[in-house]
Design an enzyme around this catalytic site. Structure first.
Site, PDB file in Angstrom:
ATOM      1  N   ASP A   1      -1.917  -7.604  -5.721  1.00  0.00           N
ATOM      2  CA  ASP A   1      -2.507  -6.507  -4.966  1.00  0.00           C
ATOM      3  C   ASP A   1      -3.048  -5.444  -5.901  1.00  0.00           C
ATOM      4  OD1 ASP A   1      -3.089  -5.207  -2.666  1.00  0.00           O
ATOM      5  OD2 ASP A   1      -1.020  -4.915  -2.019  1.00  0.00           O
TER       6      ASP A   1
ATOM      7  N   ARG B   1       6.937 -11.153   5.318  1.00  0.00           N
ATOM      8  CA  ARG B   1       6.312 -11.062   6.639  1.00  0.00           C
ATOM      9  C   ARG B   1       6.943 -12.116   7.518  1.00  0.00           C
ATOM     10  NH1 ARG B   1      -0.041 -10.420   4.796  1.00  0.00           N
ATOM     11  NH2 ARG B   1       0.318  -8.555   3.520  1.00  0.00           N
TER      12      ARG B   1
ATOM     13  N   CYS C   1       0.804  -1.223   0.000  1.00  0.00           N
ATOM     14  CA  CYS C   1       0.000   0.000   0.000  1.00  0.00           C
ATOM     15  C   CYS C   1       0.840   1.277   0.000  1.00  0.00           C
ATOM     16  CB  CYS C   1      -0.986   0.030   1.162  1.00  0.00           C
ATOM     17  SG  CYS C   1      -1.380  -1.549   1.861  1.00  0.00           S
TER      18      CYS C   1
ATOM     19  N   HIS D   1      -8.360  -1.527  -0.838  1.00  0.00           N
ATOM     20  CA  HIS D   1      -7.293  -2.515  -1.058  1.00  0.00           C
ATOM     21  C   HIS D   1      -7.982  -3.790  -1.530  1.00  0.00           C
ATOM     22  CE1 HIS D   1      -4.649  -0.356   1.989  1.00  0.00           C
ATOM     23  NE2 HIS D   1      -5.850   0.028   2.349  1.00  0.00           N
TER      24      HIS D   1
ATOM     25  N   HIS E   1      -4.911  -1.253  -5.497  1.00  0.00           N
ATOM     26  CA  HIS E   1      -5.526  -0.207  -4.695  1.00  0.00           C
ATOM     27  C   HIS E   1      -6.365   0.648  -5.608  1.00  0.00           C
ATOM     28  CE1 HIS E   1      -2.089  -1.537  -2.289  1.00  0.00           C
ATOM     29  NE2 HIS E   1      -2.957  -1.407  -1.310  1.00  0.00           N
TER      30      HIS E   1
ATOM     31  N   GLN F   1       1.911 -10.760  -3.643  1.00  0.00           N
ATOM     32  CA  GLN F   1       0.497 -10.462  -3.508  1.00  0.00           C
ATOM     33  C   GLN F   1      -0.009  -9.919  -4.831  1.00  0.00           C
ATOM     34  OE1 GLN F   1      -0.252  -7.511  -0.533  1.00  0.00           O
ATOM     35  NE2 GLN F   1      -1.709  -8.822   0.511  1.00  0.00           N
TER      36      GLN F   1
ATOM     37  N   LYS G   1     -13.731  -5.269   5.901  1.00  0.00           N
ATOM     38  CA  LYS G   1     -13.339  -5.988   4.692  1.00  0.00           C
ATOM     39  C   LYS G   1     -14.309  -7.113   4.349  1.00  0.00           C
ATOM     40  CE  LYS G   1     -10.413  -9.100   7.327  1.00  0.00           C
ATOM     41  NZ  LYS G   1      -9.232  -9.948   7.345  1.00  0.00           N
TER      42      LYS G   1
HETATM   43 ZN   LIG Z   1      -3.087  -2.248   0.478  1.00  0.00          ZN
END
Ligand SMILES: [Zn+2]
Ligand SMILES: [Zn+2]
Length: 647
Positions: A392, A372, A343, A519, A394, A390, A473
């Site tokens: 991912d 992580r 992010c 996200h 946004h 990920q 979420k």
């Molecule tokens: Zn994010």
């Protein structure tokens, strides 16, 4: 504890899940209350009760107005109590057989339970058998579980010979929580409860295996001996589960990954998968598949650095909420962190532009490699790793665009999952205790997600308090071929991050307005999703993601040139092909190709060479027969384009 007012027993009101209210005398035991007011039938299957939000033993007494739910094995909470109680019973058996044992913890897990023991030597097969027999004896003895509430000093006295329990008591003291313990037979355990009434409630018990496990999952600590077990209310259910387990072991992605040469794990980087060529082919196919769909949906695809200055993580709030799981490094005397999420990097890209309301929504994707830190004890193949990619994205949009964007994301995720033949369900998670930001914004965010979910007419579950620290979420849980569920996709609304980074866009009157940030991830972790696919398809990948799609088997050496010609033509047409020129019998070569789970096996000999054809069979031993190469290529192309999941 019975309350009296001027010598008269007080009445309390108990509200049942159907909305009815029963007035009863204070101090009545939950058991009697159920018998008198709900019925003997439910009492027989009752394992515990829930009073308001608190799970309690059946033996507890009711002493104030409250909502009451009877918990049975049908509830997740009931299963957990059942399994956790079995772990106490197993610990009692171990205590009877190994008097010098020290006890770690014994929680219920998704399927079954475990207990960690500190013992001089590890458990042998023979030991496990004896423990199982002892458990069955304890079940027959039908011993009661008794609860005791104690203070800190009493706890130190009760557990003075149990070093791990003492450590836990001190941890609990720090948190200021109340202490209690349970006694079953000669075994006493520090425990919040609740528990079953007695050991006789367990109808089927089995020890699965023993393995080493570090205390608190940390390799710096001592290694304990963990025993995994199962318990069920009937032998049939136990057998059903064991069959399912066997099926899952056959599909274990670590085993298949090795057999198909997809990936490996090396001591030099624990929890960080090494993708071999075959695995990388699938990995790329997955990323391309999602990217193509993103481009069609007007996404831009970014790429941001893996290491970013610590100040950014302080600003984003990850420092406060996530630093225990982050890796840090120093460059030129400055503190940097390895990104655990994408992010902040993508926020910086947003901030590098000056957007107006006409530019929104900005859909910014990134296949970002994140790290992580997970304790070594919990690492598990591709499913629990320390670094992963990920898929991912946004979405930065106006408040008005929020609903439409979320609905589009739900449809996007649906498209991806159904391509692999997965069914799925959605879960909405709401504000957690450690939440950041204005409660009113949280309400708006939660209501928006609810409205969109309702509009899909699909069923969803609500998990109160389970949201991310920055917003509520929707999580997507998909069901695989053998009925297991996996949480993969997520859509998270976020009003906090735009605030923290002072994100704006220009409104129609040149005013600065805050965008909303969404996200989302679809596959979740590309690596984990790949692992799920390996297990779901048992390594028999659909043609479009199969690392080797076709293999050509020449019958004799004199057919090698023709085999090469076939293979070249297939390669020119974009297919992944191999030739097996080994001097083995044809049966053996076919068997090898089947074991490699290659979709199509082409046999070529004299007659095929003469007729300019191939003889086609599948990895499932289906014989499709002789065909000319062009029409085979046409069939292959169609199967790839459709992303067919036949076989
Ligand atoms: Zn994010
Ligand atoms: Zn317990």
């Amino acid at each position: 504890m019975v309350e009296y007012i001027r010598g008269i027993k007080m009445n309390i009101n108990i509200k049942l899940p159907d909305g009815s209210i029963v007035s009863t005398e204070s101090g009545i035991s939950a058991k009697d209350f159920i018998k008198n007011n709900i019925g003997e039938g439910l009492l027989r299957s009752a394992l515990a009760i829930k009073v308001d939000d608190r799970l309690m033993d059946l033996s507890c007494s009711l002493d104030k107005d409250s909502n009451l739910t009877v918990i049975t094995y049908k509830n997740e909470e009931g299963k957990e109590i059942y399994n956790h109680s079995s772990s106490h019973i197993m610990a009692l058996a171990v205590k009877r057989l190994f008097s010098d044992v020290k006890f770690g913890i014994g929680p219920a897990i998704e399927n079954g339970f475990y207990y960690d023991f500190d013992l001089k030597s590890s458990f042998s097969e023979e030991d496990l058998k004896k423990i199982e027999e002892e458990v069955n004896r304890i079940i027959k003895e039908d011993l009661k579980f008794e609860r005791f509430e104690i203070d800190f000093n009493q706890a130190l006295e009760v557990f003075k010979d149990q070093p791990y329990k003492l450590e836990m008591i001190n941890d609990i003291k720090e948190k200021g929580e109340k202490l209690s313990y349970y006694k079953v037979g000669e075994f006493t355990d520090l425990c919040r409860g609740p528990h079953l009434e007695s050991t006789g409630k367990i109808k089927a018990f089995k020890i699965l295996k023993a393995s080493g496990a570090y205390w608190k999952g940390d390799s710096k600590n001592k290694q304990l001996q963990r025993i995994y077990g199962l318990s069920y209310p009937s032998q049939t259910e136990l057998k059903e589960y064991l069959t399912k387990l066997e099926e899952a072991q056959k599909r274990d992605h670590r085993k298949i990954g090795k057999e198909l040469d997809l990936y490996s794990f090396q001591e030099e980087a624990p929890g960080m998968p090494f993708f071999h060529a075959n695995g990388t082919l699938i990995w790329n196919a997955l990323v391309d598949f999602v990217s193509d769909k993103m481009i069609k949906r007007n996404y831009e695809i970014n790429k941001t650095p893996i290491i970013l200055n610590q100040s950014l993580w302080l600003q984003s709030g990850h420092w406060d909420h996530y630093k225990d799981n982050m890796y840090f490094t120093k460059i030129d005397d400055q503190d940097f962190a390895v990104k655990p999420m994408n992010c902040p990097g993508n926020i910086l890209i947003y901030k590098a532009h000056q957007y107006s309301y006409r530019d929104l929504p900005i859909r910014a994707g990134e296949f970002g490699l994140v790290h992580r830190h997970e304790l070594s004890g919990v690492l598990s193949g591709l499913f629990r790793v320390r670094c992963f990619t990920q898929d991912d994205a946004h979405v930065f949009c106006t408040k008005e665009q929020m609903k439409e964007e979320i609905l589009d994301l739900i449809n996007f995720i649906d498209e991806v999952y159904t391509t692999f033949g997965f069914s799925y369900h959605m879960e909405l998670s709401t504000r957690p205790e450690k939440a950041m930001g204005d409660p009113q914004l949280w309400n708006l965010a939660e209501n928006t997600l609810k409205e969109v979910l309702d509009s899909t007419k699909k069923e969803y579950k609500v998990n109160e308090g389970d949201g991310a620290f920055y917003g509520p979420k929707i999580d997507f849980h998909l069901n695989d071929a053998i009925g297991r569920t996996w949480q993969c996709g997520t859509i998270q609304l976020d009003f906090q991050m735009p605030e923290k980074f002072d994100l704006t866009y220009e409104g129609p009157n040149n005013q600065k307005i805050r965008p909303v940030m969404i996200h989302r991830a679809i596959l979740g972790s590309v690596e984990r999703f790949l692992g799920i696919l390996v297990e779901h398809f048992e390594g028999k990948f659909p043609l479009w993601i199969s690392p080797i799609q076709v293999i050509v088997l020449p019958i004799a050496d004199r057919h090698n040139d023709y085999a090469k010609e076939i293979s070249n033509k297939l390669k020119e047409n974009g297919f992944r092909v191999d030739i097996d020129k080994a001097s083995l019998t044809m049966n053996k070569k076919i068997r090898n190709a089947e074991l490699r789970k290659i979709n199509y096996i082409l046999v070529v000999g004299d007659s095929e060479e003469k007729n300019k054809t191939i003889n086609i069979r599948t990895r499932n031993n289906e014989i499709l027969g002789e065909k000319d190469l062009d029409s085979f290529i046409k069939d292959l192309r169609e199967e790839v384009e459709k992303k067919s999941i036949k076989n």
